[in-house]
Motif scaffolding. Sequence first.
Motif, short mmCIF file in Angstrom:
data_model
loop_
_atom_site.label_atom_id
_atom_site.label_comp_id
_atom_site.label_asym_id
_atom_site.label_seq_id
_atom_site.Cartn_x
_atom_site.Cartn_y
_atom_site.Cartn_z
N GLY A 204 0.79 -1.22 0.00
CA GLY A 204 0.00 0.00 0.00
C GLY A 204 0.82 1.27 0.00
N VAL A 205 2.14 1.16 -0.20
CA VAL A 205 3.00 2.34 -0.22
C VAL A 205 2.79 3.09 -1.54
N LEU A 206 2.70 4.41 -1.44
CA LEU A 206 2.55 5.26 -2.61
C LEU A 206 3.92 5.80 -3.00
N ALA A 207 4.35 5.51 -4.24
CA ALA A 207 5.60 6.05 -4.75
C ALA A 207 5.33 7.38 -5.42
N VAL A 208 6.04 8.42 -4.99
CA VAL A 208 5.88 9.77 -5.54
C VAL A 208 7.20 10.15 -6.19
N MET A 209 7.17 10.44 -7.49
CA MET A 209 8.39 10.81 -8.21
C MET A 209 8.53 12.32 -8.25
N THR A 210 9.70 12.82 -7.87
CA THR A 210 10.06 14.22 -8.06
C THR A 210 11.17 14.27 -9.11
N PRO A 211 11.66 15.44 -9.49
CA PRO A 211 12.72 15.46 -10.50
C PRO A 211 14.02 14.77 -10.09
N ASN A 212 14.27 14.60 -8.77
CA ASN A 212 15.53 13.93 -8.40
C ASN A 212 15.40 12.96 -7.23
N THR A 213 14.16 12.63 -6.84
CA THR A 213 13.95 11.61 -5.81
C THR A 213 12.72 10.78 -6.16
N VAL A 214 12.59 9.64 -5.48
CA VAL A 214 11.32 8.91 -5.39
C VAL A 214 11.08 8.72 -3.91
N VAL A 215 9.90 9.13 -3.45
CA VAL A 215 9.57 9.09 -2.03
C VAL A 215 8.45 8.07 -1.81
N GLY A 216 8.63 7.17 -0.85
CA GLY A 216 7.61 6.20 -0.49
C GLY A 216 6.78 6.71 0.66
N MET A 217 5.46 6.83 0.47
CA MET A 217 4.55 7.32 1.51
C MET A 217 3.67 6.17 1.98
N ARG A 218 3.66 5.93 3.31
CA ARG A 218 2.82 4.88 3.87
C ARG A 218 1.35 5.28 3.81
N PRO A 219 0.44 4.30 3.98
CA PRO A 219 -1.00 4.63 3.96
C PRO A 219 -1.42 5.64 5.01
N ASP A 220 -0.65 5.74 6.12
CA ASP A 220 -1.01 6.71 7.16
C ASP A 220 -0.41 8.09 6.90
N GLY A 221 0.28 8.26 5.79
CA GLY A 221 0.84 9.56 5.42
C GLY A 221 2.25 9.80 5.89
N THR A 222 2.85 8.87 6.59
CA THR A 222 4.25 9.04 7.01
C THR A 222 5.18 8.60 5.88
N GLU A 223 6.38 9.16 5.91
CA GLU A 223 7.35 8.84 4.87
C GLU A 223 8.07 7.54 5.21
N ALA A 224 8.03 6.59 4.30
CA ALA A 224 8.67 5.29 4.53
C ALA A 224 10.14 5.31 4.13
N TRP A 225 10.47 5.98 3.04
CA TRP A 225 11.84 6.03 2.54
C TRP A 225 11.96 7.07 1.44
N THR A 226 13.18 7.44 1.13
CA THR A 226 13.47 8.35 0.01
C THR A 226 14.68 7.82 -0.74
N TRP A 227 14.56 7.72 -2.05
CA TRP A 227 15.69 7.37 -2.91
C TRP A 227 16.05 8.60 -3.73
N ARG A 228 17.35 8.87 -3.85
CA ARG A 228 17.80 10.01 -4.65
C ARG A 228 18.55 9.51 -5.87
N ASN A 229 18.31 10.16 -7.01
CA ASN A 229 18.95 9.70 -8.23
C ASN A 229 20.45 10.00 -8.24
N ALA A 230 21.10 9.44 -9.23
CA ALA A 230 22.56 9.53 -9.31
C ALA A 230 23.01 10.96 -9.57
N GLY A 231 24.13 11.35 -8.97
CA GLY A 231 24.76 12.62 -9.29
C GLY A 231 25.74 12.43 -10.43
#
Length: 477
Positions: A204-231
Amino acid sequence: MAHHSRPHPAEGRGPIPPRRSGTRLRDRGRRILAATATAALLLTGATACGGTAESPAPQSSPAPKEPFVPAQLAQAWKTAPAEGHTLRTPLMATWRTKTAYYVGRGTGIEILDPATGKPLGTLAPPEPDMHPCGMTEGLTADGLGAIAWIKGDPLDTKASCDRVSLIDTRNGNAIAWTKQVSGAPMDGKPLTDDTTRLAFIAGGVLAVMTPNTVVGMRPDGTEAWTWRNAGVPLNEYVLNWTMSTHHDRIMVVLAVQRTGWRNWVVTLDATGKELSPEPVSVPKESRVGVIDGGPMAVILTPSALGEAKNPELMTFTREGRVARVIPLASDAGPVQLNRSSRLGRSARHDIAFSGSTAYVVAGDSLSSSSVLAQIVAFDLETGATRWTQPVDTLTIPRFLGSDKDMVYVLGGKATKDMAVYAYAANDGTRTQISTVKAPDTTLSLGGVAVDYGAGSLALTDPGRYTYGTVMFRSPTP
């Protein structure tokens, strides 16, 4: 959108970078250069393995299953064309429930009565000055969906698609939560864009893509993790271009500037961990299309209009490595992927999957009354053609869905009665299972968004033309 400071590229061109100063991102340039040679070897070997097998003689065909069974479908209702600024009227996605049909555009999310098409209202944003800029492709089994918003003028050059809401359609479209999700800071400011990609993954995690990250949001609205793209080194850029999800995997397409723009693919697991040991290089001359709801794969199409090259399907292992590159070529003629544009730079390609089989349309359907469009089945494990079977003359076929036994195809004819065919997965045996009565409007079937479920067929114009959505269903209860 070319009016923004972080503009989207025109179709068929490479990505255009955002403005930036001399800020240095994390260096992974050597990994990317090393991956080029590795990916090239994989592509060469994988392509060489894909042979073409002769189509077997048609055998028996299992009976079609629900919901692919109505004997006849007829137009039930039609909505007016989308209204608003042409840059905001493109379609984002549609949602379907038993009591409502949602059509999401950059101008708003319209809620329709699925029986009559009458407006039931709109999905209100969390604040009055917010406008939609991203939407999940569908709902979870619990009726949850997600929408991204721009706060303020969506046509402003600094518009930021950085608010995300979780919507509970089973609870009066209540907004469970709204969070601001921006990219990692660059030049001292969080990096944002004017559209985004949203998708659910396992748990049930929602993946949200930004221009330089992907953020995983739990069903309760808390942030599960953040991945940052390569530099990459100074004066070069790497942007998240688009993404797709596949149960517990996320595939992120990166646009990297290195002697011209190149695309790369990175695979993440459901915890945001990067699995691919090196980003996978995509041939420079190819555009990349992602696949939602199918296998871990991307579609490669020629970057130049009119270029005489077959599209290809690049499949991946669960670890993010290239499994195979399958040329989508057929003796029936050129493959027609019927690309349907969406808000921003995203699009959908008409291709169906079931198990280890990919289905495409081939042939120049409208060139002559003697030319038949063909359905071609490709084996994803070998790259071989399993079978090729005809559809109809003067028709633009569209896929309605598939299961382990069948692939279902609409033989679209724009202003004439259409047919729904079921093709047996094992040998391509064709059975007509339904007739779709001609609507009262001309349909541009090649680019229309197709949504088939529960015995009803919705065709939605992805832009602002002669209609919004046309709904077909059985004329008898």
